[in-house]
Design a protein around this motif. Sequence first.
Motif, mmCIF file in Angstrom:
data_model
loop_
_atom_site.group_PDB
_atom_site.id
_atom_site.type_symbol
_atom_site.label_atom_id
_atom_site.label_comp_id
_atom_site.label_asym_id
_atom_site.label_seq_id
_atom_site.Cartn_x
_atom_site.Cartn_y
_atom_site.Cartn_z
ATOM 1 N N TYR B 27 0.827 -1.201 0.000
ATOM 2 C CA TYR B 27 0.000 0.000 0.000
ATOM 3 C C TYR B 27 0.857 1.245 0.000
ATOM 4 O O TYR B 27 0.606 2.202 -0.729
ATOM 5 C CB TYR B 27 -0.949 -0.011 1.199
ATOM 6 C CG TYR B 27 -1.807 1.231 1.244
ATOM 7 C CD1 TYR B 27 -1.610 2.189 2.253
ATOM 8 C CD2 TYR B 27 -2.766 1.485 0.282
ATOM 9 C CE1 TYR B 27 -2.371 3.356 2.275
ATOM 10 C CE2 TYR B 27 -3.520 2.639 0.285
ATOM 11 C CZ TYR B 27 -3.323 3.578 1.295
ATOM 12 O OH TYR B 27 -4.068 4.722 1.301
ATOM 13 N N ILE B 30 2.573 1.967 -3.460
ATOM 14 C CA ILE B 30 1.699 2.549 -4.488
ATOM 15 C C ILE B 30 1.354 4.002 -4.141
ATOM 16 O O ILE B 30 1.237 4.866 -5.019
ATOM 17 C CB ILE B 30 0.444 1.675 -4.688
ATOM 18 C CG1 ILE B 30 -0.250 2.070 -5.995
ATOM 19 C CG2 ILE B 30 -0.559 1.769 -3.568
ATOM 20 C CD1 ILE B 30 -0.657 0.927 -6.800
ATOM 21 N N LYS B 31 1.254 4.242 -2.838
ATOM 22 C CA LYS B 31 0.941 5.602 -2.402
ATOM 23 C C LYS B 31 2.088 6.551 -2.792
ATOM 24 O O LYS B 31 1.888 7.639 -3.310
ATOM 25 C CB LYS B 31 0.754 5.605 -0.880
ATOM 26 C CG LYS B 31 -0.059 6.777 -0.352
ATOM 27 C CD LYS B 31 -0.305 6.598 1.129
ATOM 28 C CE LYS B 31 -0.379 7.973 1.770
ATOM 29 N NZ LYS B 31 -0.364 7.869 3.235
ATOM 30 N N LYS B 34 2.107 7.329 -6.502
ATOM 31 C CA LYS B 34 1.069 8.305 -6.830
ATOM 32 C C LYS B 34 1.507 9.714 -6.434
ATOM 33 O O LYS B 34 1.347 10.665 -7.186
ATOM 34 C CB LYS B 34 -0.234 7.944 -6.113
ATOM 35 C CG LYS B 34 -1.008 6.822 -6.816
ATOM 36 C CD LYS B 34 -2.291 6.529 -6.057
ATOM 37 C CE LYS B 34 -3.060 5.390 -6.672
ATOM 38 N NZ LYS B 34 -4.134 4.941 -5.800
ATOM 39 N N SER B 44 -4.195 1.070 -11.545
ATOM 40 C CA SER B 44 -5.185 0.489 -10.649
ATOM 41 C C SER B 44 -4.322 -0.205 -9.594
ATOM 42 O O SER B 44 -3.353 -0.897 -9.933
ATOM 43 C CB SER B 44 -6.084 -0.501 -11.395
ATOM 44 O OG SER B 44 -5.335 -1.562 -11.895
ATOM 45 N N ASP B 45 -4.634 0.043 -8.326
ATOM 46 C CA ASP B 45 -3.756 -0.421 -7.241
ATOM 47 C C ASP B 45 -3.423 -1.901 -7.342
ATOM 48 O O ASP B 45 -2.290 -2.332 -7.117
ATOM 49 C CB ASP B 45 -4.423 -0.147 -5.882
ATOM 50 C CG ASP B 45 -4.630 1.335 -5.648
ATOM 51 O OD1 ASP B 45 -5.173 1.695 -4.602
ATOM 52 O OD2 ASP B 45 -4.240 2.127 -6.542
ATOM 53 N N GLY B 46 -4.454 -2.670 -7.691
ATOM 54 C CA GLY B 46 -4.300 -4.128 -7.702
ATOM 55 C C GLY B 46 -3.202 -4.605 -8.629
ATOM 56 O O GLY B 46 -2.526 -5.599 -8.356
ATOM 57 N N MET B 47 -2.986 -3.875 -9.741
ATOM 58 C CA MET B 47 -2.004 -4.300 -10.734
ATOM 59 C C MET B 47 -0.578 -4.262 -10.195
ATOM 60 O O MET B 47 0.325 -4.846 -10.791
ATOM 61 C CB MET B 47 -2.105 -3.417 -11.977
ATOM 62 C CG MET B 47 -3.182 -3.891 -12.920
ATOM 63 S SD MET B 47 -2.961 -5.624 -13.301
ATOM 64 C CE MET B 47 -3.874 -5.741 -14.805
ATOM 65 N N TYR B 49 0.459 -5.597 -7.436
ATOM 66 C CA TYR B 49 0.831 -6.835 -6.752
ATOM 67 C C TYR B 49 1.422 -7.902 -7.682
ATOM 68 O O TYR B 49 2.474 -8.467 -7.352
ATOM 69 C CB TYR B 49 -0.347 -7.365 -5.927
ATOM 70 C CG TYR B 49 -0.553 -6.493 -4.708
ATOM 71 C CD1 TYR B 49 -1.514 -5.490 -4.713
ATOM 72 C CD2 TYR B 49 0.263 -6.619 -3.588
ATOM 73 C CE1 TYR B 49 -1.658 -4.653 -3.623
ATOM 74 C CE2 TYR B 49 0.118 -5.797 -2.502
ATOM 75 C CZ TYR B 49 -0.843 -4.808 -2.508
ATOM 76 O OH TYR B 49 -0.972 -3.975 -1.452
ATOM 77 N N PRO B 50 0.810 -8.159 -8.846
ATOM 78 C CA PRO B 50 1.462 -9.135 -9.741
ATOM 79 C C PRO B 50 2.887 -8.717 -10.096
ATOM 80 O O PRO B 50 3.777 -9.563 -10.206
ATOM 81 C CB PRO B 50 0.577 -9.133 -10.990
ATOM 82 C CG PRO B 50 -0.744 -8.677 -10.521
ATOM 83 C CD PRO B 50 -0.488 -7.727 -9.372
ATOM 84 N N VAL B 51 3.097 -7.363 -10.235
ATOM 85 C CA VAL B 51 4.449 -6.899 -10.576
ATOM 86 C C VAL B 51 5.401 -7.197 -9.422
ATOM 87 O O VAL B 51 6.506 -7.740 -9.636
ATOM 88 C CB VAL B 51 4.432 -5.382 -10.876
ATOM 89 C CG1 VAL B 51 5.840 -4.899 -11.241
ATOM 90 C CG2 VAL B 51 3.463 -5.077 -12.000
ATOM 91 N N LEU B 52 4.952 -6.898 -8.194
ATOM 92 C CA LEU B 52 5.794 -7.185 -7.022
ATOM 93 C C LEU B 52 6.141 -8.667 -6.943
ATOM 94 O O LEU B 52 7.290 -9.058 -6.715
ATOM 95 C CB LEU B 52 5.062 -6.765 -5.737
ATOM 96 C CG LEU B 52 5.114 -5.282 -5.368
ATOM 97 C CD1 LEU B 52 4.171 -4.992 -4.190
ATOM 98 C CD2 LEU B 52 6.540 -4.861 -5.004
ATOM 99 N N HIS B 53 5.113 -9.498 -7.155
ATOM 100 C CA HIS B 53 5.333 -10.950 -7.048
ATOM 101 C C HIS B 53 6.275 -11.465 -8.129
ATOM 102 O O HIS B 53 7.075 -12.359 -7.894
ATOM 103 C CB HIS B 53 3.983 -11.680 -7.084
ATOM 104 C CG HIS B 53 3.105 -11.329 -5.923
ATOM 105 N ND1 HIS B 53 1.726 -11.412 -5.968
ATOM 106 C CD2 HIS B 53 3.393 -10.840 -4.690
ATOM 107 C CE1 HIS B 53 1.216 -11.004 -4.814
ATOM 108 N NE2 HIS B 53 2.220 -10.650 -4.023
ATOM 109 N N LYS B 54 6.151 -10.865 -9.306
ATOM 110 C CA LYS B 54 7.045 -11.275 -10.397
ATOM 111 C C LYS B 54 8.483 -10.903 -10.059
ATOM 112 O O LYS B 54 9.411 -11.692 -10.280
ATOM 113 C CB LYS B 54 6.592 -10.573 -11.693
ATOM 114 C CG LYS B 54 7.529 -10.747 -12.875
ATOM 115 C CD LYS B 54 7.198 -12.029 -13.613
ATOM 116 C CE LYS B 54 7.919 -12.173 -14.942
ATOM 117 N NZ LYS B 54 9.333 -12.439 -14.872
#
Lengths: 874, 112
Positions: B27, B30-31, B34, B44-47, B49-54
């Motif tokens: 969180y 992303i803050k 921004k 979109s905030d959710g996007m 997380y996949p980047v972090l996990h990758k």
Amino acid sequence: MTDFNSDKAIKAWLKQFRKHPFYDDGSIREMELHLRDHMEELVAEGVSEKIAFEQAVEEFGSIEPVAKEELWNVKPKTSLRSILHWVMLKNYFKTSTRSLFKNPLTSFINVFGLAVAIGICLLVYVFLAWDNSIDQFHTKKEEVYLATTYINRDGDLEQNGRTPRPLGALMAQDMPQVKQVCRVDDGPVIIKFRDVVFNEQLRYVDPNFLDFFTFPMAKGNKKGLEDLNSIVLSHAMGIKYFGENNPIGELVTVIFGENNKKEFTVVGVAAPFPKAHAIAFDFLVHYENLKTALPEFSDDDWGAFVSATLIQVDDINQIPQIKQSMEGYRMAQNKAQPDWSIHSFEFEKLADLHKVSGRIKNDISYDDNLEGRIGLPVIALLMLALACLNYINIAIVTASKRLKEIGVRKVIGANKRQVIVQFLLENMVTTSFAMLLGVGMGIFLFLPWFIGFTGWDLELNTMSSDFWLFITSILLATGLLSGIYPAFYISKFDTVSIFRGAQKFGKNNLVTKAFLGVQLVLACTTIAVGIVVAQNNAYQSQKQWGYQPDQLLYSALQKTKSFENLKIALEKHPSIQTVVGAKEHVGLTLDALVLSHNSIQYEVSSMSVGPNYIETLNFELVAGRSFIDKKESDKQALVLNEKAVENLQLKNPIGALLTIQNVKYEVIGVVKDFHFHNFFNTIEPMVMQLTEETKFDYIVLRTEKGSEQKALSLLKKEWLKQNPELPFYGGHQTETWGVFFEMIQKAKDFNAIIAVVAVFLAGMGLYGLVSLNVSGRTKEFSIRKTLGAGLQHLSSNILKEYVWLTTIALLVGGPMSYIVSKAYLDMLFAYPMPLDYSGILMALVVLVVVLLLVVATQVKKVFQSNPVKGLQAE
Amino acid sequence: MISKTLTAASTKPIILGILKQGSSYGYLIIKKIKELSGGKMQYSDGMLYPVLHKMEKDGWIESSWSLKNETRPRKYYEITTLGKEALHQEQSQWAQVNSVLNQIWEPKTEIQ
């Protein structure tokens, strides 16, 4: 407002993640914390909990694309599962079955063609599995070895399964590595139980025989063989002599010779032999009974041989050591028998014996399957290749009907790989149908036919893992072989040109034409072989034997001294022209001896015959004379065949002196080569010498033409009168080759069937291609018809496409057929027919007729069709 | 507004840059983005997380759950040596892009 429960709302929101199995609790918790942090901040700014939740959810964005991105992290990109997932197996099953039923004709050609080929493959698999399992049921097959010898014959080493008689006993005594030895010898006897009397082969064995060869027993026990007065029967012999009765304890009489018989007690009966066996027996008695059978028998006689000497070892690594210790025996043998000098000893494992048996002379096993082991897989692969080629051709042309579908798939994101996988999987579905049908045809059609035809006891064990491995490999192999080229071919097309209609498909594809060409060449070859084999059969049955077998009858004398009495009785009948005797008789028995000439030794076949034998059989004398009865000097005279003269390099054979066991013999005559065995065998060098009446084993008579049958019943009647206790063993000379003509007839039938299947497959492929080609040109033909095109114009238009291809295929196929047919005949027959071009020409005609018929059906279809409908159709 | 493609391309170097200054959780990351972009980079905030996990899967960052001085547990991400190297490469690549763009867009450079 106050009704809002944030916990409940968050829980519901998180549920959307739980739908995706790759989100674990930790990841979901991470999302939850994100949302709560965001909401907390918004609430701190003064918005209500509900609005904070809605805003946080909105800014988080939709969950599906997030999950999809996440999927790429957790999943390896190209696992089989992901491919299956992507290509949607289920979907393809649906599309492939749908297209199967949409084009019933081409589907039939594809599925049925492949099924026939798979059925044939199954047959070949069963044959190979059976061949591999021959004699594998003996539990000691890895420890038991057959002793064999290498003998130098005219410069070549020849492996022989017979071994010197004293060898076994000495090896057992001298060699600690040898655990035990089993000697086996065979001899003809007459066996009698009450009224049942037959000529039989008796096997003299050491009592451990049934320990070496673990034949299952039905009654009695294996130990019984230790008794000198015991006999063990095979299942078949038990039935032959005792029917359904229990033979244990019964007495049978074994007649070894005149005034030489002995009673044996039945102590055991074997169960029916396992179907896959080469080594077998009819009757077993203790080895020592040879002393009863052969009054002059001596254990130490290096000049005598036994049928087999088998050894059992604990450690197979000791075989080389055992081989090295054989030198003493070799020298003893060579000293006693310089004519049969052994070069070396070799040991063959029981487990491998059947397979190597073809190259060992006179061994206890046999191998008739060598041609089958090579030929049948070739035929199966040929048929599979034909069927796959059909499939490929039709698949490429049918794909033109599916161009738009492929285009659409590509546009919505399918890449090249996915199109390939789709096509291959669809293909797998089609091949699975063919597989089911093929296995069904194999089991219920081909296998029973083949068993009836060859007489081999083939059996399919559907429970064996090998069978399932075979099924899977065939499925994968045919699926990939037939599908891979069309799959790549189709996948490489450009979407834009598909939709523009610029993509030309199949019609002028060189590869399709090349495949069809290969098919035509293969079909041409198989038809040619079929025809040539049939022609050769006719040729073989017309071929001269080298003597005249037509009016000849023979009977074995079976160690009786009844020749003179029979002769006197038979000569009274006017229908019988001459009666002669012989120790060996052509077509039945043969002896061998070693000749010396100019100090070189030659092994030749030999026959000892009575006076007038040569004249009675009508051997053609090319030089010198035949034997003269009661002429003293003719006792040391020889008549040679031409082959012997050639091998011995005798320039002036008549009067030449040859040495046999230190006695000089004079050559008095030369006969034209004749076929002792059937036409599978080459003519060997042969000598004939005169023998006295007491040694005759056969009586031979020449009858008036047309009275052969009558003479045979006379002979039988006379035999019965003079030897009421002994079975009659004789018949027409022409029947001595019965098996040969039966075999070549079977070979002809087999080749005819293979040729028919090949023509059928090629014809179906052709039919599929032509009909697809024609249906793809409906519009064109409709316009041509409207403009007034007639039958001739349409035919030449359709035919034109195939004329060149066929011409080229036939130009290649013709010479290839000639080469293959010639090789095939040369492999099977020692004296094949001189090959001319008529068979090949006939094959070409058959193929052209098939082609014309196929085109004719399509021309008829076009000619009868309504052009208006044809124009509306597209 | 910065285009989606450019935003996507710059996400990884930005995250690496933020984490180089100290470990942080989703969180907050992303803050920060921004804030830094002044709302010009739209996510979109959710996007995230996949980047972090990758990135975690590639070994550029590491994660651990922590409860220290917090009201609720948080999943902290921190940059690894591999990640620092990757950041270094990204920096030099972006600098090169920047200099190319500068050369084209600055009239002086063009004349020289």
